[in-house]
Design an enzyme around this catalytic site. Structure first.
Site, PDB file in Angstrom:
ATOM      1  N   GLU A   1       2.818  17.123   1.164  1.00  0.00           N
ATOM      2  CA  GLU A   1       2.496  18.269   1.684  1.00  0.00           C
ATOM      3  C   GLU A   1       3.337  19.417   1.522  1.00  0.00           C
ATOM      4  O   GLU A   1       3.156  20.675   1.323  1.00  0.00           O
ATOM      5  CB  GLU A   1       1.969  17.971   2.904  1.00  0.00           C
ATOM      6  CG  GLU A   1       0.656  17.028   3.262  1.00  0.00           C
ATOM      7  CD  GLU A   1       1.304  15.551   3.541  1.00  0.00           C
ATOM      8  OE1 GLU A   1       2.372  15.179   2.824  1.00  0.00           O
ATOM      9  OE2 GLU A   1       0.717  14.631   4.113  1.00  0.00           O
TER      10      GLU A   1
ATOM     11  N   CYS B   1       5.315  16.946   8.405  1.00  0.00           N
ATOM     12  CA  CYS B   1       4.527  17.978   7.451  1.00  0.00           C
ATOM     13  C   CYS B   1       3.581  18.675   8.256  1.00  0.00           C
ATOM     14  O   CYS B   1       3.281  19.785   8.068  1.00  0.00           O
ATOM     15  CB  CYS B   1       3.738  17.010   6.460  1.00  0.00           C
ATOM     16  SG  CYS B   1       4.878  16.440   5.039  1.00  0.00           S
TER      17      CYS B   1
HETATM   18  N1  LIG Z   1       1.321  12.178   4.141  1.00  0.00           N
HETATM   19  C1  LIG Z   1       2.129  11.718   3.371  1.00  0.00           C
HETATM   20  C2  LIG Z   1       2.440  10.440   3.763  1.00  0.00           C
HETATM   21  C3  LIG Z   1       3.552   9.623   2.789  1.00  0.00           C
HETATM   22  N2  LIG Z   1       4.002  10.611   1.777  1.00  0.00           N
HETATM   23  C4  LIG Z   1       5.103   9.957   0.878  1.00  0.00           C
HETATM   24  C5  LIG Z   1       6.533   9.650   1.603  1.00  0.00           C
HETATM   25  C6  LIG Z   1       6.970   8.459   0.809  1.00  0.00           C
HETATM   26  O1  LIG Z   1       7.430   8.723  -0.537  1.00  0.00           O
HETATM   27  C7  LIG Z   1       5.646   7.636   0.807  1.00  0.00           C
HETATM   28  C8  LIG Z   1       5.311   6.695   1.924  1.00  0.00           C
HETATM   29  O2  LIG Z   1       6.114   5.667   1.560  1.00  0.00           O
HETATM   30  P1  LIG Z   1       5.739   4.040   2.114  1.00  0.00           P
HETATM   31  O3  LIG Z   1       6.242   4.072   3.361  1.00  0.00           O
HETATM   32  O4  LIG Z   1       4.345   3.910   2.013  1.00  0.00           O
HETATM   33  O5  LIG Z   1       6.416   3.080   1.097  1.00  0.00           O
HETATM   34  O6  LIG Z   1       4.590   8.607   0.581  1.00  0.00           O
HETATM   35  C9  LIG Z   1       3.487  11.635   1.734  1.00  0.00           C
HETATM   36  O7  LIG Z   1       3.986  12.358   0.563  1.00  0.00           O
HETATM   37  N3  LIG Z   1       2.509  12.191   2.452  1.00  0.00           N
HETATM   38 ZN   LIG Z   2       4.996  14.086   5.670  1.00  0.00          ZN
END
Ligand SMILES: Nc1ccn([C@H]2C[C@H](O)[C@@H](COP(=O)(O)O)O2)c(=O)n1
Ligand SMILES: [Zn+2]
Length: 217
Positions: free
Chosen positions: A128, A155
């Site tokens: 985002e 975000c």
């Molecule tokens: N709304 C979101 C939620 C998560 N992310 C990204 C941040 C990390 O790179 C990954 C989450 O990692 P995890 O804890 O699942 O291994 O996803 C995002 O960009 N937007």
């Molecule tokens: Zn975020």
């Protein structure tokens, strides 16, 4: 296996776009008279009439978000986001990745180290945030953001400050996390509408090998 452990295994084994929405590419009959629907049944297309099975706007924007996610180098979770204006123009696209100039070969991608500095969470820019930063228009007031996962609280703040008024998300899998609760509270106070995306197509497929480019128009 505990719910937590099984969720981790799921995280590790399947990427988000594999588990939520399969994005590949298929010949859906645009260029031929005979094509197959998703069940494999042959169907004949009337080439004199407008197609009825074109992608509707929300499907298209969510598919763009999922396509962007395929650029992510995060080994566990690939997230994409697509921002659109009131004229259905795409004004920003992003996916989760390391900040510009910060090598994604050097920074860590793991999430389980006891040392916070050795986890990705300290460094990774969320999809985002990147979609907002990549905007190709003067401002994002009144825009809609399509994203695979419900936005975290950081975000959410950016989304609100950018003037985005609607969030369309695919999964709310972290709904019990305080960060998601904070996002929801802020969105509600700031008048940002949140809507879960219900896909009309279970698959959006692009199969380069199947496309017949030798069509005569
Ligand atoms: N709304 C979101 C939620 C998560 N992310 C990204 C941040 C990390 O790179 C990954 C989450 O990692 P995890 O804890 O699942 O291994 O996803 C995002 O960009 N937007
Ligand atoms: Zn975020």
């Amino acid at each position: 296996m505990s719910a937590e452990v099984s969720e981790k295994v799921l995280d590790d084994k399947r990427s988000l776009h594999e588990s939520l929405m399969e994005l590949s590419i298929v010949d859906n009959g645009t260029v031929g008279t005979d094509s197959k629907d998703s069940s494999g049944t042959s169907k004949v297309r009337d080439l004199e009439k407008k197609r009825e099975d074109y992608l509707e706007w929300p499907e298209y924007f969510m598919a763009v978000a999922f396509l962007a996610a395929m650029r992510s180098k995060d080994p566990c979770t690939q997230v994409g986001a697509c921002i659109t204006d009131s004229n259905n123009r795409i004004v920003g696209v992003g996916y989760n990745g390391m900040p510009i100039g910060c090598s994604d070969e050097i920074l860590p991608w793991g999430k389980n180290s006891s040392q916070p500095l050795e986890t990705k969470y300290m460094y990774v820019c969320h999809a985002e945030m990147n979609a907002i930063m990549n905007k190709n228009t003067a401002d994002l007031r009144g825009c809609t953001l399509y994203v695979a996962l419900f936005p975290c609280n950081e975000c959410a703040k950016l989304i609100i400050q950018a003037g985005i008024k609607q969030v369309v998300y695919m999964s709310d899998k972290h709904k019990n996390k305080p960060s998601t609760e904070a996002s929801k509270m802020m969105f509600s106070m700031a008048g940002v509408k949140c809507q879960q995306f219900v896909p009309k197509n279970s698959k959006i497929v692009i199969d380069f090998e199947e496309i017949d480019w030798n069509i005569s128009i």
